[in-house]
Design a protein around this motif. Sequence first.
Motif, short mmCIF file in Angstrom:
data_model
loop_
_atom_site.label_atom_id
_atom_site.label_comp_id
_atom_site.label_asym_id
_atom_site.label_seq_id
_atom_site.Cartn_x
_atom_site.Cartn_y
_atom_site.Cartn_z
N ALA A 648 -20.14 -22.66 -2.11
CA ALA A 648 -21.24 -21.96 -2.35
C ALA A 648 -22.40 -21.78 -1.50
O ALA A 648 -22.78 -20.57 -1.52
CB ALA A 648 -21.75 -22.54 -3.90
N ILE A 649 -22.57 -22.88 -0.62
CA ILE A 649 -23.54 -22.64 0.27
C ILE A 649 -23.12 -21.46 1.34
O ILE A 649 -24.11 -20.63 1.71
CB ILE A 649 -23.92 -24.20 0.89
CG1 ILE A 649 -24.32 -24.98 -0.05
CG2 ILE A 649 -24.84 -23.88 1.97
CD1 ILE A 649 -24.46 -26.45 0.27
N ARG A 650 -21.73 -21.67 1.83
CA ARG A 650 -21.31 -20.38 2.58
C ARG A 650 -21.64 -19.13 2.16
O ARG A 650 -22.03 -18.33 2.80
CB ARG A 650 -19.87 -20.81 3.12
CG ARG A 650 -19.49 -20.08 4.25
CD ARG A 650 -17.95 -20.16 4.37
NE ARG A 650 -17.61 -21.37 4.61
CZ ARG A 650 -17.39 -21.58 6.00
NH1 ARG A 650 -17.64 -20.94 6.92
NH2 ARG A 650 -16.87 -23.13 6.17
N THR A 651 -21.38 -18.94 0.73
CA THR A 651 -21.53 -17.84 0.14
C THR A 651 -22.98 -17.27 0.16
O THR A 651 -23.25 -16.18 0.28
CB THR A 651 -20.77 -17.70 -1.15
OG1 THR A 651 -19.41 -18.07 -1.24
CG2 THR A 651 -21.17 -16.45 -1.96
N GLY A 652 -23.72 -18.22 -0.11
CA GLY A 652 -25.24 -18.10 -0.12
C GLY A 652 -25.76 -17.47 1.11
O GLY A 652 -26.53 -16.54 1.33
N LEU A 653 -25.20 -18.23 2.18
CA LEU A 653 -25.65 -17.73 3.58
C LEU A 653 -25.07 -16.38 3.96
O LEU A 653 -25.82 -15.47 4.36
CB LEU A 653 -24.87 -18.69 4.65
CG LEU A 653 -25.11 -18.32 5.94
CD1 LEU A 653 -26.52 -18.11 6.36
CD2 LEU A 653 -24.40 -19.21 6.90
N PHE A 654 -23.82 -16.04 3.69
CA PHE A 654 -23.43 -14.54 3.70
C PHE A 654 -24.19 -13.55 3.08
O PHE A 654 -24.55 -12.49 3.83
CB PHE A 654 -21.88 -14.47 3.37
CG PHE A 654 -20.96 -15.30 4.41
CD1 PHE A 654 -21.27 -15.41 5.67
CD2 PHE A 654 -19.83 -15.93 3.97
CE1 PHE A 654 -20.18 -16.10 6.44
CE2 PHE A 654 -19.06 -16.35 4.86
CZ PHE A 654 -19.19 -16.57 5.95
#
Length: 775
Positions: A648-654
Amino acid sequence: MRLRQWSRDVRLGFRFAFAGGREGWIRTLLTAVGVGLGVAVLLLTTAIPNALAERDERGNARSDMGFNRTEPERGDATVLVDTVDTTFRDKDIRGRALQPEGPRAPLPPGLEEFPGPDEMVVSPALKRLLESDEAELLRERLPQRITGTIDESGLVGSAELAFYRGGEGLGDRLDDGVIRLDRFGDPMVSTERMDPVLLLLILVVVVVLLMPVGVFIATAVRFGGERRDRRLAALRLVGSDSRMTRRVAAGEAMAGALLGLVLGTGFFLLGRQWAGSVEVFDVSVFPSYLTPSPLLALLVAVAVPAAAVLVTQFALRGVVIEPLGVVRTARPARRRLWWRLLLPLAGLAMLYPMVGNGRDGGEFNQYLVTGGVLFLLVGVTALLPWIVEAVVARLGSGAVSWQLAVRRLQLSSGTAARMVNGIAVAVAGAIALQMLFAGVDDDYTGSTGKDLTRAQMQVGVPEGMSLDATRARFEATRGVTTVYGFSEGYVGDRADTPERMASVTVGDCASLRELAALPSCEEGDAFVVRGAEYDTDTPAMVKQGRTLYFSPSSEDEPSHPVAWPVPRDLKEARSIPDPAGMRRGGILLTRSALPRAAVASVPGQLYLRLDESVPDARDYVRNTAAAIDPSVEPMTWVSTEENNRFSAIRTGLFVGAAAVLALIGVSLLVSQLEQLRERRKLLSSLVAFGTRRSTLALSVLWQTAVPIALGLALACAVGLTLGAVLLRMAAASVRVDWASVLAMTGVGAGVVLVVTVLSLPPLLRLVRPDGLRTE
């Protein structure tokens, strides 16, 4: 008296901004658009926590998980729920079958009434998908008649694919996935402690995404600075002093910032409405979710005008505005390096005490993390002007376009550095984050061990169906090349409360050879497996003349163990990795070696190898499974699994990085156009004297390329340093993924190249000789 004088000077600045002729309002509009875009992103950022909380609240309100509650007794206020999730291509679809047990049965959020046995209520997004031409395979799997749509209160996002359908006979499957509820909603919302490394990731992501926005706003309030200074010089000519001119400049900057707040609010409202119709990285929201926190919105409303005034005053510190002109055309004093180095050093000093903390060293200090990363990234904006000035001062001769570009950079290196500050900060932060994600990826991403070259899907045989019949259905399915079938259960050393247990796998010889190296195999053979993982009971249990007992397939079934004497001709086999990546132990039996009475004790599993060249092969398999039993959903194998929070954090970063890059691209384009507008007469003069337009276009390209090359080099250095420190803080080994570093740098360079290309048409219009006309 002094307050009244200040107020009058600020109001004069407002008048210059809105009534200062064409030049004045164009500059104000450019500033307002730039600030407005930044404000829109800030408001969107302040709304994200509320959006995430709303998604969680909606998800909890409709939760039907039974492990957090005691199952109620049947009554007129209960409902049976079966999970019937499915997948279409790469999209997950949430599905539930509902069977009310009385007139007061609870409805899940978003439904007005229960669907009938051949009816279903779907989300708006799923309805659109089912009505599209590309969903033929999905319509075969979901043939029920659509009687309504799920209301917003029952969905976590505008693009979520979900449905509720009527169920029949669910009471017969209460022990097989069906649960009884007297209400929807999770009564025990998880309060699990956040992993310190994940918290570190979140803090760094927020700072890295917001820092370029702040740089952009600071750049936007300085649009048209040279023309503004010349207007202030005219004020000095009619009698104002230097302090008054600074107050007028502050009023002019505040006017543009306040208009930017208004435009930013409008951009945010438009963006909020647009956000409800898109899905980014499988994440969607409703417009109502994106409501900024009042306190944070107030902070933005106060901070932006204040920052505009401070930046303007800071910009005027090195400019002497005299009645006869602005003393800026003379050679400026060299920039000092020492205080610029203090910023990144201060950032490193704030992060150093947390080096080595890792996951077990306690919480990371949020203020030190935020401040340290902020100082390092601000250091980029402080060092870049010095580096650009130092480098361009040493650039020599070359082509005409090169000389024009170099001379312009030597005269206004600060302006050139400001234009690329945002992209440099974004790239530095992205490199550091990429290093941190790559460094801790192994801690949150694990291999499943599954051998995707031997099978790509797995499906359980429904209760009451024979393994052979089910296997035949899948073998006839389009896109399936091979099906391995096993029945799996356990035998114990006692009929009642066994002390030792051994696994039993039943299949034909071809299937058993996928599990073990067999000396030979014929129907009726039995094998004991050696060399398995975690199998210590089998050698002690399997002895000639001993009787073992098959356990029932469910703990809730009456215990009627089936006796199985260990055969005298039991063969030995050597365990090999099965399609799921495990080395099985226990006992292998061919079909006829299994007692008929024990067939129900060994439920079947099928492993499917697919022809990847067949489009939608997985959906053909899902349709076959749905035709056999609608409650069966095949499992699609993957090679790795990722922690949900980490993902989820990686998705938020993208998602955030995409928005920030778009903003940076727009800011660069606006800055470039503003620079071209201010130099219109100079460019027109060059054309009038015979300079080729292609030469001017190349000079513009060089003016952008040189600062961006220096900015990206600095960004790489700072990003690698910050990434190494963050990895040491997370107690991870420092390693550089050079492919990602080059990719981040390439993205930054690509944004600049696109902006330069987009600025060429306005350049060609501005360099016409009639640009020398004046009034």
